[in-house]
Design a protein around this motif. Structure first.
Motif, short mmCIF file in Angstrom:
data_model
loop_
_atom_site.label_atom_id
_atom_site.label_comp_id
_atom_site.label_asym_id
_atom_site.label_seq_id
_atom_site.Cartn_x
_atom_site.Cartn_y
_atom_site.Cartn_z
N GLY A 98 0.82 -1.20 0.00
CA GLY A 98 0.00 0.00 0.00
C GLY A 98 0.85 1.25 0.00
O GLY A 98 2.02 1.22 0.36
N ARG A 99 0.24 2.36 -0.42
CA ARG A 99 0.92 3.65 -0.42
C ARG A 99 0.11 4.62 0.43
O ARG A 99 -1.08 4.83 0.21
CB ARG A 99 1.07 4.21 -1.83
CG ARG A 99 1.75 5.58 -1.88
CD ARG A 99 1.86 6.12 -3.28
NE ARG A 99 2.63 5.25 -4.13
CZ ARG A 99 3.96 5.37 -4.34
NH1 ARG A 99 4.63 6.32 -3.76
NH2 ARG A 99 4.58 4.53 -5.13
N CYS A 100 0.77 5.25 1.39
CA CYS A 100 0.13 6.21 2.30
C CYS A 100 -0.20 7.49 1.55
O CYS A 100 0.64 8.05 0.85
CB CYS A 100 1.06 6.51 3.48
SG CYS A 100 0.44 7.78 4.60
N VAL A 101 -1.42 7.98 1.70
CA VAL A 101 -1.86 9.20 1.04
C VAL A 101 -1.15 10.43 1.62
O VAL A 101 -0.98 11.43 0.94
CB VAL A 101 -3.40 9.34 1.13
CG1 VAL A 101 -3.85 9.71 2.53
CG2 VAL A 101 -3.93 10.35 0.15
N ASN A 102 -0.71 10.35 2.87
CA ASN A 102 -0.11 11.50 3.53
C ASN A 102 1.37 11.68 3.20
O ASN A 102 1.79 12.75 2.76
CB ASN A 102 -0.29 11.38 5.04
CG ASN A 102 0.12 12.62 5.79
OD1 ASN A 102 -0.38 13.70 5.52
ND2 ASN A 102 1.04 12.47 6.73
N CYS A 103 2.19 10.63 3.38
CA CYS A 103 3.63 10.77 3.20
C CYS A 103 4.17 10.04 1.96
O CYS A 103 5.33 10.20 1.61
CB CYS A 103 4.38 10.28 4.43
SG CYS A 103 4.35 8.49 4.70
N PRO A 145 4.35 -3.16 2.83
CA PRO A 145 3.32 -4.19 2.99
C PRO A 145 2.29 -3.81 4.05
O PRO A 145 2.62 -3.13 5.03
CB PRO A 145 4.12 -5.43 3.41
CG PRO A 145 5.37 -4.90 4.00
CD PRO A 145 5.65 -3.60 3.29
N VAL A 146 1.08 -4.23 3.84
CA VAL A 146 0.01 -4.00 4.82
C VAL A 146 0.42 -4.58 6.17
O VAL A 146 0.11 -4.03 7.23
CB VAL A 146 -1.33 -4.60 4.33
CG1 VAL A 146 -2.39 -4.57 5.41
CG2 VAL A 146 -1.81 -3.84 3.09
N ALA A 147 1.18 -5.67 6.16
CA ALA A 147 1.63 -6.30 7.40
C ALA A 147 2.51 -5.38 8.25
O ALA A 147 2.66 -5.59 9.45
CB ALA A 147 2.39 -7.59 7.09
N ALA A 148 3.09 -4.35 7.65
CA ALA A 148 3.96 -3.43 8.38
C ALA A 148 3.20 -2.27 9.03
O ALA A 148 3.79 -1.48 9.77
CB ALA A 148 5.03 -2.87 7.45
N LEU A 149 1.89 -2.16 8.76
CA LEU A 149 1.11 -1.08 9.36
C LEU A 149 1.01 -1.29 10.87
O LEU A 149 1.12 -2.40 11.36
CB LEU A 149 -0.30 -1.05 8.76
CG LEU A 149 -0.38 -0.72 7.27
CD1 LEU A 149 -1.82 -0.87 6.79
CD2 LEU A 149 0.14 0.67 6.99
N ARG A 186 -2.38 2.42 11.02
CA ARG A 186 -1.66 3.66 10.77
C ARG A 186 -0.34 3.41 10.06
O ARG A 186 0.29 2.36 10.24
CB ARG A 186 -1.39 4.40 12.09
CG ARG A 186 -2.66 4.92 12.74
CD ARG A 186 -2.34 5.66 14.04
NE ARG A 186 -3.52 6.30 14.59
CZ ARG A 186 -3.93 7.52 14.27
NH1 ARG A 186 -3.25 8.25 13.42
NH2 ARG A 186 -5.03 8.01 14.80
N CYS A 187 0.08 4.38 9.27
CA CYS A 187 1.35 4.32 8.56
C CYS A 187 2.50 4.34 9.58
O CYS A 187 2.51 5.18 10.47
CB CYS A 187 1.46 5.54 7.63
SG CYS A 187 3.05 5.69 6.80
N PRO A 188 3.46 3.42 9.45
CA PRO A 188 4.59 3.44 10.38
C PRO A 188 5.55 4.60 10.13
O PRO A 188 6.37 4.92 10.97
CB PRO A 188 5.28 2.09 10.13
CG PRO A 188 4.87 1.68 8.77
CD PRO A 188 3.52 2.29 8.53
N GLY A 189 5.41 5.27 8.98
CA GLY A 189 6.27 6.40 8.67
C GLY A 189 5.79 7.72 9.25
O GLY A 189 6.58 8.49 9.79
N CYS A 190 4.48 7.99 9.13
CA CYS A 190 3.96 9.30 9.56
C CYS A 190 2.79 9.20 10.54
O CYS A 190 2.28 10.22 10.98
CB CYS A 190 3.52 10.11 8.34
SG CYS A 190 2.06 9.46 7.51
N ASP A 191 2.33 8.00 10.85
CA ASP A 191 1.25 7.74 11.80
C ASP A 191 -0.14 8.14 11.27
O ASP A 191 -1.11 8.18 12.01
CB ASP A 191 1.52 8.43 13.14
CG ASP A 191 0.89 7.70 14.30
OD1 ASP A 191 0.85 6.45 14.28
OD2 ASP A 191 0.41 8.37 15.24
N GLY A 231 -7.12 6.67 3.52
CA GLY A 231 -5.73 7.04 3.73
C GLY A 231 -4.75 6.29 2.85
O GLY A 231 -3.54 6.41 3.01
N THR A 232 -5.28 5.52 1.90
CA THR A 232 -4.44 4.72 1.01
C THR A 232 -4.56 5.24 -0.41
O THR A 232 -5.66 5.34 -0.95
CB THR A 232 -4.89 3.25 1.04
OG1 THR A 232 -4.90 2.79 2.39
CG2 THR A 232 -3.99 2.37 0.22
#
Length: 100
Positions: free
Chosen positions: A33-38, A43-47, A59-64, A83-84
């Protein structure tokens, strides 16, 4: 993996595998997946999945930023992917396609 300490009270995206299997015929946790914010892709498994609300919030692990929300009622599932930007899901070749 479950993380239950201080401000990081969340599960990883693998917690979505069972609930999403009721909606999709494939394992969505392996999708990218790609976060709409950052714009982060992964992978979805990393959310980061929070399960202490009515439903699951990922939540995105990069920007929450909230990437996915899933609420299950007795007779329906509500899936919010606002958000995707995109969700890349690998599928097996269709019948009659090369490689089958």
């Amino acid at each position: 993996m479950t993380v239950r300490s201080g401000d990081h009270d969340h599960l990883d995206g693998n917690a979505l595998a069972g609930p999403l299997s009721e909606v999709f015929a494939v394992d969505v946790t392996a999708a990218t997946g790609r976060c709409v914010n950052c714009g982060r892709t992964g992978p979805v498994a990393a959310l980061r999945v929070y399960d202490r609300a009515p439903g699951l919030v990922a939540r995105c692990p990069g920007c929450d930023h909230v990437v996915l929300r899933l609420v299950r009622t007795p007779d329906a599932a509500y899936l919010d992917l606002t958000g995707t930007v995109s969700l890349h899901i690998r599928l097996p070749p269709a019948a009659g396609e090369p490689g089958t």
